[in-house]
Design an enzyme around this catalytic site. Structure first.
Site, PDB file in Angstrom:
ATOM      1  N   LYS A 115       7.508  31.530 -11.438  1.00 36.21           N
ATOM      2  CA  LYS A 115       6.737  30.902 -10.353  1.00 36.21           C
ATOM      3  C   LYS A 115       6.481  29.429 -10.618  1.00 36.21           C
ATOM      4  O   LYS A 115       6.447  28.623  -9.691  1.00 36.21           O
ATOM      5  CB  LYS A 115       5.441  31.670 -10.115  1.00 36.21           C
ATOM      6  CG  LYS A 115       5.744  32.920  -9.300  1.00 36.21           C
ATOM      7  CD  LYS A 115       4.569  33.818  -9.107  1.00 36.21           C
ATOM      8  CE  LYS A 115       5.029  35.094  -8.397  1.00 36.21           C
ATOM      9  NZ  LYS A 115       4.142  36.223  -8.712  1.00 36.21           N
ATOM     10  N   LYS A 197      21.399  44.122  -5.366  1.00 36.05           N
ATOM     11  CA  LYS A 197      20.487  45.013  -4.644  1.00 36.05           C
ATOM     12  C   LYS A 197      19.959  44.381  -3.363  1.00 36.05           C
ATOM     13  O   LYS A 197      19.898  43.179  -3.236  1.00 36.05           O
ATOM     14  CB  LYS A 197      19.281  45.332  -5.545  1.00 36.05           C
ATOM     15  CG  LYS A 197      19.613  46.240  -6.692  1.00 36.05           C
ATOM     16  CD  LYS A 197      18.346  46.773  -7.352  1.00 36.05           C
ATOM     17  CE  LYS A 197      17.370  45.676  -7.733  1.00 36.05           C
ATOM     18  NZ  LYS A 197      16.173  46.178  -8.399  1.00 36.05           N
ATOM     19  N   LYS A 200      13.956  41.535  -0.939  1.00 33.59           N
ATOM     20  CA  LYS A 200      13.153  40.886   0.086  1.00 33.59           C
ATOM     21  C   LYS A 200      13.583  39.476   0.460  1.00 33.59           C
ATOM     22  O   LYS A 200      13.780  39.161   1.604  1.00 33.59           O
ATOM     23  CB  LYS A 200      11.700  40.844  -0.383  1.00 33.59           C
ATOM     24  CG  LYS A 200      10.799  41.814   0.344  1.00 33.59           C
ATOM     25  CD  LYS A 200       9.364  41.503  -0.031  1.00 33.59           C
ATOM     26  CE  LYS A 200       8.556  42.804  -0.079  1.00 33.59           C
ATOM     27  NZ  LYS A 200       7.200  42.595  -0.527  1.00 33.59           N
TER      28      LYS A 200
END
Ligand code: TRP
Length: 333
Positions: A115, A197, A200
């Site tokens: 982050k 995969k 989101k």
């Protein structure tokens, strides 16, 4: 005698729409767990403030996550389904745990470092102590099992460290929480563009959302990569064809899969037909869920009632834990 069930706790951040990967990776697990365990499932709205300080969309996002989970089969009468900020005890326990949290350890957390890299202008202390808040969520209910993905394992390790520090210093209050999954092997939900995969944040066209309209689902499925087809009997499948079969295994019948397997092996497969079949099976799977989501979202009062009921259940458990915590620390004057 009433048998006491073991305690399960998990949290979902209210950022973005749920997709098929979330469904098969997480929600389906929750739905199964609600039968066997005493479950606390929470919308992590406070955690979302660490990265999304603008709260204009927050309420709508919280409502959406709740509606999506209920539409997938979570039963608010069986589990405590609640919103993190409504459990005030969370903030109190978070404060105590912060005293057991070393900044050096937190700075080494992988999610924190990620982050910092993604968002160098907003490295706030809340971001650093994200795992402390998550530990508070779990420990408030003295949960033993936490159904989460691999990316959260390090946070659970941190939670176990705080449990041990707390218990050692103040006396035995908390059990160690561990990640939980029914099936050892996680179900594979490949993305539609053949790159790993379904997840989101990445390519929206490669992700099937529970909110997608039928035509959008069809369009996305029909765009998946194929080729001219196998030319040799029983040849190995390229990755992008394996992915289409993997997706079929999630939503199509055994007979359908066997038919296309046989056609692949004898080189008569027509990928256009296969994708049409997959698209229709996806529509049949997703559209009832989407319709339920939309019905629930229209009923704001229902969502408010659910949250109120969930908060009452969660605060009962949290309150009992906090009595023990204050007493153990010596804050019971
Ligand atoms: N950090 C979790 C995630 O990003 C969400 C979360 C918050 C959570 N509190 C939790 C998960 C407690 C499990 C238990 O997915």
């Amino acid at each position: 005698m009433i048998e006491k069930k073991e305690i399960v706790m998990s949290g979902i951040r209210p950022t973005g729409f749920l997709h098929l990967g979330n469904y098969f990776g997480a929600i389906r697990n929750y739905v199964k767990m609600q039968e066997d365990f005493d479950c606390y499932f929470m919308v992590a709205d406070l955690h979302s403030l660490t990265t999304h300080p603008d709260t204009k969309q927050l309420k709508a996002n919280v409502h959406r996550v709740l509606a999506e989970n209920i539409a997938c089969g979570l039963d608010p009468d069986k589990v405590a389904l609640y919103c993190q900020s409504q459990i005030f005890e969370t903030s109190e326990l978070y404060l105590y745990l912060n005293m057991l949290a070393y900044t050096g350890e937190l700075e080494k957390t992988v999610t924190f470092k990620d982050k910092v890299r993604q968002n160098p202008d907003n490295i706030n202390a809340g971001l650093l102590t994200y795992p402390v808040l998550m530990s508070a969520d779990i420990l408030l209910h003295r949960a033993k099992y936490v159904p989460v993905g691999k990316d959260q394992e390090q946070h659970l390790e941190i939670a176990r460290t705080y449990v041990n520090r707390f218990n050692y210093r103040y006396g035995e209050v908390f059990p160690e929480p561990y990640a939980f999954n029914y099936n050892q092997e996680l179900v594979k939900v490949p993305s539609l563009d053949g790159t790993g995969k379904m997840s989101k944040s990445e390519n929206q066209m490669a992700t099937l959302y529970l909110a997608d309209e039928d035509d959008v689902i069809r369009k996305k499925v029909m765009k998946t990569k194929t080729d001219a087809g196998p030319t040799e009997i029983n040849s190995a499948k390229p990755d992008y064809i394996i992915n289409i079969f993997e997706l079929m295994k999630l939503v199509s019948t055994e007979a359908v899969i066997l038919k296309f397997e046989a056609e692949y092996n004898n080189c008569t497969i027509r990928y256009g037909d296969m994708k049409k079949q997959l698209a229709e099976d996806m529509v049949a799977f997703i559209s009832p869920i989407r319709n339920r989501i939309n019905t629930i979202l229209k009923d704001e009062q229902y969502l408010k009632d659910i949250m109120k009921k969930g908060a009452i259940k969660a605060r009962l458990s949290a309150g009992a834990t906090m009595l023990k915590v204050r007493e153990a620390i010596g804050l019971n004057y």
